[in-house]
Design a protein around this motif. Structure first.
Motif, PDB file in Angstrom:
ATOM      1  N   ASN A 168       0.702  -1.304  -0.020  1.00 26.59           N
ATOM      2  CA  ASN A 168      -0.073  -0.040  -0.075  1.00 26.59           C
ATOM      3  C   ASN A 168       0.982   1.437   0.028  1.00 26.59           C
ATOM      4  N   ILE A 169       2.234   1.185  -0.592  1.00 23.20           N
ATOM      5  CA  ILE A 169       2.756   2.527  -0.893  1.00 23.20           C
ATOM      6  C   ILE A 169       2.785   2.764  -2.248  1.00 23.20           C
ATOM      7  N   LEU A 170       2.576   3.928  -2.769  1.00 25.40           N
ATOM      8  CA  LEU A 170       2.505   4.303  -3.936  1.00 25.40           C
ATOM      9  C   LEU A 170       3.831   5.367  -4.548  1.00 25.40           C
ATOM     10  N   LEU A 171       4.471   4.607  -5.286  1.00 19.04           N
ATOM     11  CA  LEU A 171       5.776   5.311  -5.837  1.00 19.04           C
ATOM     12  C   LEU A 171       5.711   5.845  -7.000  1.00 19.04           C
ATOM     13  N   TYR A 172       6.248   7.183  -6.857  1.00 22.12           N
ATOM     14  CA  TYR A 172       6.214   7.899  -8.371  1.00 22.12           C
ATOM     15  C   TYR A 172       7.663   8.404  -8.569  1.00 22.12           C
ATOM     16  N   GLY A 173       7.924   8.576  -9.703  1.00 22.98           N
ATOM     17  CA  GLY A 173       9.167   9.249 -10.075  1.00 22.98           C
ATOM     18  C   GLY A 173       9.087  10.710 -10.626  1.00 22.98           C
ATOM     19  N   LEU A 174      10.104  11.651 -10.245  1.00 23.77           N
ATOM     20  CA  LEU A 174      10.137  12.882 -10.909  1.00 23.77           C
ATOM     21  C   LEU A 174      11.439  13.315 -11.373  1.00 23.77           C
ATOM     22  N   LEU A 175      11.488  13.984 -12.467  1.00 24.19           N
ATOM     23  CA  LEU A 175      12.835  14.161 -13.064  1.00 24.19           C
ATOM     24  C   LEU A 175      12.846  15.695 -13.334  1.00 24.19           C
ATOM     25  N   ILE A 176      13.970  16.346 -12.523  1.00 17.15           N
ATOM     26  CA  ILE A 176      14.328  17.762 -12.892  1.00 17.15           C
ATOM     27  C   ILE A 176      15.520  17.921 -13.429  1.00 17.15           C
ATOM     28  N   SER A 177      15.833  18.865 -14.494  1.00 12.27           N
ATOM     29  CA  SER A 177      17.117  19.132 -14.877  1.00 12.27           C
ATOM     30  C   SER A 177      17.922  19.792 -14.056  1.00 12.27           C
ATOM     31  N   TYR A 178      19.049  19.613 -13.847  1.00 12.88           N
ATOM     32  CA  TYR A 178      20.031  20.565 -12.912  1.00 12.88           C
ATOM     33  C   TYR A 178      21.447  20.387 -13.337  1.00 12.88           C
ATOM     34  N   PRO A 179      22.209  21.251 -13.090  1.00 10.78           N
ATOM     35  CA  PRO A 179      21.912  22.662 -12.733  1.00 10.78           C
ATOM     36  C   PRO A 179      21.546  23.366 -13.953  1.00 10.78           C
ATOM     37  N   GLN A 180      20.773  24.428 -13.459  1.00  9.97           N
ATOM     38  CA  GLN A 180      20.312  25.457 -14.506  1.00  9.97           C
ATOM     39  C   GLN A 180      20.323  26.743 -13.902  1.00  9.97           C
ATOM     40  N   ASP A 181      20.075  27.722 -14.812  1.00 10.96           N
ATOM     41  CA  ASP A 181      20.317  29.177 -14.345  1.00 10.96           C
ATOM     42  C   ASP A 181      19.033  29.163 -13.153  1.00 10.96           C
ATOM     43  N   GLU A 182      19.304  30.348 -12.166  1.00  9.34           N
ATOM     44  CA  GLU A 182      18.426  30.439 -11.392  1.00  9.34           C
ATOM     45  C   GLU A 182      16.936  30.730 -11.526  1.00  9.34           C
ATOM     46  N   GLN A 183      16.554  31.345 -12.648  1.00  8.79           N
ATOM     47  CA  GLN A 183      15.221  31.524 -13.261  1.00  8.79           C
ATOM     48  C   GLN A 183      14.608  30.134 -13.767  1.00  8.79           C
ATOM     49  N   LYS A 184      15.289  29.603 -14.453  1.00  2.69           N
ATOM     50  CA  LYS A 184      14.907  28.209 -14.958  1.00  2.69           C
ATOM     51  C   LYS A 184      14.538  27.150 -13.895  1.00  2.69           C
TER      52      LYS A 184
END
Length: 401
Positions: free
Chosen positions: A355-371
């Motif tokens: 009963n554990i729901l596992l999801y993945g999330l991908l974020i590009s890094y590093p980026q400039d501060e605003q992005k």
């Protein structure tokens, strides 16, 4: 117990809080002890509850009796039992179910680790079911674990959002006004009939707006929405103890705090056997964001999952885990990273059984501060949606912010 005044068709403030209401619960318990007379030399009031649960739920329009209909894959009656079990001064809870559902009810008690529950066979009518429960409490049977109470609360099995303060009012009113003979055939839990046929001193106790009854199929969706809202009020961000990695984790934490209104967001490092994290789990937080910086493996996430599996936290409610990966695709081709990340599907299948729901999330890094800030905001929106909706169709998916 009956609902509040006419027109209160649904709750304003959802009933059972998992941790935030503990102080109020203790205060209510103290009030009961005072009202029952626990000064030196006096005894506390013996209280029990009877839940008639023998109905077939014709108005629900589904083959399963409504008290056994699943909400977040857990039977409705289990939520009601949980609400009563949290009230420490209710000594015994007697549930009246039909013979054909007796084994189902036993399995629910075992699976969800309910305590202080006794079962009796329901009668042909609601009032006969109540009578069966009262008889079980009144009879001094050999080897019986039940003791005769001074006050019995009659509560519908399909009113899962009852709070301790309402129960306290009912018990206090019963103690003050008392009760004499009654005619079960005429429905003694109804005030007017009690007054007319029983000549008993009866009192109407106004219920809270959230003390509503699941009657129709649409009520199941409303109850599910309320429960999701309750368990989405706290999120823990788990991160590596390295300073560089903690920096990114704290950035995500700050964005989550600004994006998730009315949600408590805390952070914890997954180190030193996770002592503080274990306390957070014990305090019943059902949402976790595991931050992985510059790595496409799931070592940190697996540590968290192991702790959650060992804790049995997910017995009552599904636990959401979002594995967030901050990666620099300029250094390593995306194909190599993605191959590791796709392991999330296998991990998610395994932990879904718990009963554990596992999801993945991908974020590009590093980026400039605003992005980076924009990516973090998008990530926070995705996390908020996963936490609130608890969509089992998206488990094992790798989402991109």
């Amino acid at each position: 117990m009956e609902p509040g005044p006419p027109g209160s068709s649904g709750p304003v403030e959802p009933g059972p809080c998992l941790s935030g209401q503990r102080g109020a619960d203790h205060a209510a318990s103290a009030s009961l002890q005072s009202a029952a007379g626990t000064e030196p030399g006096r005894h506390s009031l013996a209280v029990a509850a009877v839940l008639p649960a023998g109905g077939c739920g014709e108005r629900m329009g589904v083959p399963t009796p409504k008290q056994f209909c699943p909400i977040l894959e857990r039977p409705l009656i289990s939520y009601t039992l949980q609400a009563l079990e949290r009230v420490c001064w209710i000594k015994d809870i007697v549930v009246a179910v039909t013979g054909e559902n007796m084994e189902v009810m036993k399995s629910i008690i075992q699976k969800y680790q309910h305590k202080r529950i006794s079962l009796v066979e329901a009668g042909v009518t609601r009032h006969r079911s109540i009578f069966s429960g009262l008889k079980a409490l009144a009879e001094d049977q050999l080897n019986s674990k039940l003791s005769k109470p001074e006050v019995v609360i009659i509560h519908d099995a399909v009113r899962p959002f009852v709070e301790e303060d309402v129960l306290l009012k009912v018990v206090t009113a019963a103690k003050e006004h008392g009760c004499t003979d009654y005619d079960l055939e005429f429905g003694t839990e109804c005030l007017q009939l009690a007054l007319k046929y029983c000549r008993t001193k009866a009192k109407l106790v106004e219920g809270s707006p959230d003390l509503w009854k699941v009657t129709y199929k649409r009520d199941l969706y409303a109850a599910e929405s309320i429960i999701k809202e309750i368990i989405s009020q706290e999120t823990c961000v788990v991160m590596d103890s390295k300073e560089d990695n903690k920096h990114v984790g704290h950035l995500l934490e700050e964005v989550l705090k600004s994006e998730l209104n009315h949600v408590k967001v805390t952070s914890e490092a997954l180190c030193h056997a996770g002592r503080h994290l274990q306390q957070i789990i014990l305090d019943q937080c059902y949402n976790f964001v595991c931050v992985n910086v510059m790595t496409s493996d799931f070592q940190e996430t697996q540590k968290l999952l192991s702790m959650l599996e060992e804790s049995n936290l997910s017995i009552l409610y599904p636990v959401v885990v979002v594995s967030v990966h901050f990666l620099d695709f300029k250094l390593v081709p995306p194909s190599q990273k993605m191959e590791n990340l796709m392991q999330i599907k296998e991990f998610s299948k395994k932990v879904k059984e718990r009963n554990i729901l596992l999801y993945g999330l991908l974020i590009s890094y590093p980026q400039d501060e605003q992005k980076l800030q924009e990516s973090l905001r998008q990530g926070a929106i995705i996390i908020a949606s996963l936490v609130k909706e608890r969509n089992s169709g998206l488990i094992g998916q790798l989402l991109i912010a």
